[in-house]
Scaffold this motif. Structure first.
Motif, PDB file in Angstrom:
ATOM      1  N   GLN A  32      78.964  98.277  -8.162  1.00  0.00           N
ATOM      2  CA  GLN A  32      78.932  96.860  -8.527  1.00  0.00           C
ATOM      3  C   GLN A  32      77.606  96.470  -9.150  1.00  0.00           C
ATOM      4  N   ALA A  33      76.530  97.064  -8.642  1.00  0.00           N
ATOM      5  CA  ALA A  33      75.187  96.759  -9.129  1.00  0.00           C
ATOM      6  C   ALA A  33      74.310  97.989  -8.955  1.00  0.00           C
ATOM      7  N   VAL A  34      73.285  98.076  -9.773  1.00  0.00           N
ATOM      8  CA  VAL A  34      72.324  99.177  -9.693  1.00  0.00           C
ATOM      9  C   VAL A  34      70.928  98.579  -9.619  1.00  0.00           C
ATOM     10  N   LEU A  35      70.134  99.106  -8.702  1.00  0.00           N
ATOM     11  CA  LEU A  35      68.741  98.704  -8.550  1.00  0.00           C
ATOM     12  C   LEU A  35      67.877  99.953  -8.553  1.00  0.00           C
ATOM     13  N   LYS A  36      66.567  99.757  -8.578  1.00  0.00           N
ATOM     14  CA  LYS A  36      65.660 100.896  -8.674  1.00  0.00           C
ATOM     15  C   LYS A  36      64.361 100.577  -7.960  1.00  0.00           C
TER      16      LYS A  36
END
Length: 259
Positions: free
Chosen positions: A137-141
């Motif tokens: 649904q979402a990608v973060l880093k």
């Protein structure tokens, strides 16, 4: 050497770590060789400094690691249970500075980490979704890993990654996460470039997971499950620029290394 199962109070659960208290440092090559021989997620080496803090270094079977939570928890457990030191403890690491560990009344050991909240990424690399097989649904880093956020716990449990594809994302690892059924959130952690296929319980990544879920769920105290085959429970709270991650531990063995 002590071998401890961290983030559990039941043997053969949680994540195993070796703890090697030293009077002075071995060579880097010797420490890496011991970590390879142990073949655990991490082996932690400790040397007490003049101010009473413990300089800590962590080695996976592949490389030295900048930041490891479960082996820090295991180290605190050994120092306290073997009466080598008293709480609160301070561990000193080159990449993250001082990490304090408190002993709570309910038997939990609580580590004090810097807040490493991840940032949202709008255009993640194709290798991430290809390697995971299910588009998140979402990608973060963060500086440690890619975060892939899914809809529910079932997706996290069912996911079977292409580890060769995830390895191309080095030096970053990959954590997948979703809301939990019984806990506030669940996660799994893959690190083929730095340690192995799937890490059973990854204390350090909760310096990023806890702030993310704290903001999303609107609560500062959270209970997390790392849904690996061994599994582990973590008790987190977020206070500004600090993240507190607590868990239990149990000793599996004590032995002597001959080199």
């Amino acid at each position: 050497m002590y071998q401890v199962d961290a983030f559990t109070d039941v043997l053969f659960k949680g994540n195993s770590a070796a703890v090697v208290p030293l009077e002075q440092w071995l060579s880097d090559a010797q420490m890496q060789s011991i970590a390879i021989e142990n073949n655990l997620s991490e082996t932690a080496f400790l040397v007490r400094e003049p101010d009473g803090a413990f300089h800590i270094r962590w080695f996976s079977p592949i490389t030295e690691i900048d930041f490891c939570g479960h082996a820090t928890l295991a180290s605190a457990f050994v120092l306290l249970s073997q009466r080598m030191a008293t709480a609160p403890l301070t561990f000193r690491a080159a990449a993250v500075g001082d990490i304090s560990v408190a002993q709570l009344d309910d038997g939990l050991l609580e580590m004090n980490f810097p807040n490493r909240e991840p940032e949202r990424v709008d255009d993640p690399p194709a290798e991430l979704s290809n390697g995971l097989g299910i588009v998140p649904q979402a990608v973060l880093k963060s500086s440690q890993a890619w975060f892939a956020v899914y809809e529910d716990e079932e997706q996290v449990r069912a996911l079977t990654p292409d580890l060769a594809a995830l390895k191309t994302l080095a030096p970053l690892d990959v954590v997948i996460t979703a809301p939990g059924r019984e806990q506030d959130f669940v996660s799994r952690y893959f690190w083929p470039a730095n340690g192995g296929d799937e890490d059973p319980v990854t204390g350090s990544i909760y310096a990023g997971l806890a702030p993310y879920w704290s903001g999303r769920l609107g609560k500062s105290s959270l209970v997390a499950l790392q849904a690996s085959r061994r599994s582990g429970l973590l008790y987190c709270r977020v206070e500004g620029e600090r993240v507190f991650v607590a868990g239990r531990a149990v000793q599996y063995l004590q032995g002597t290394i001959e080199i």
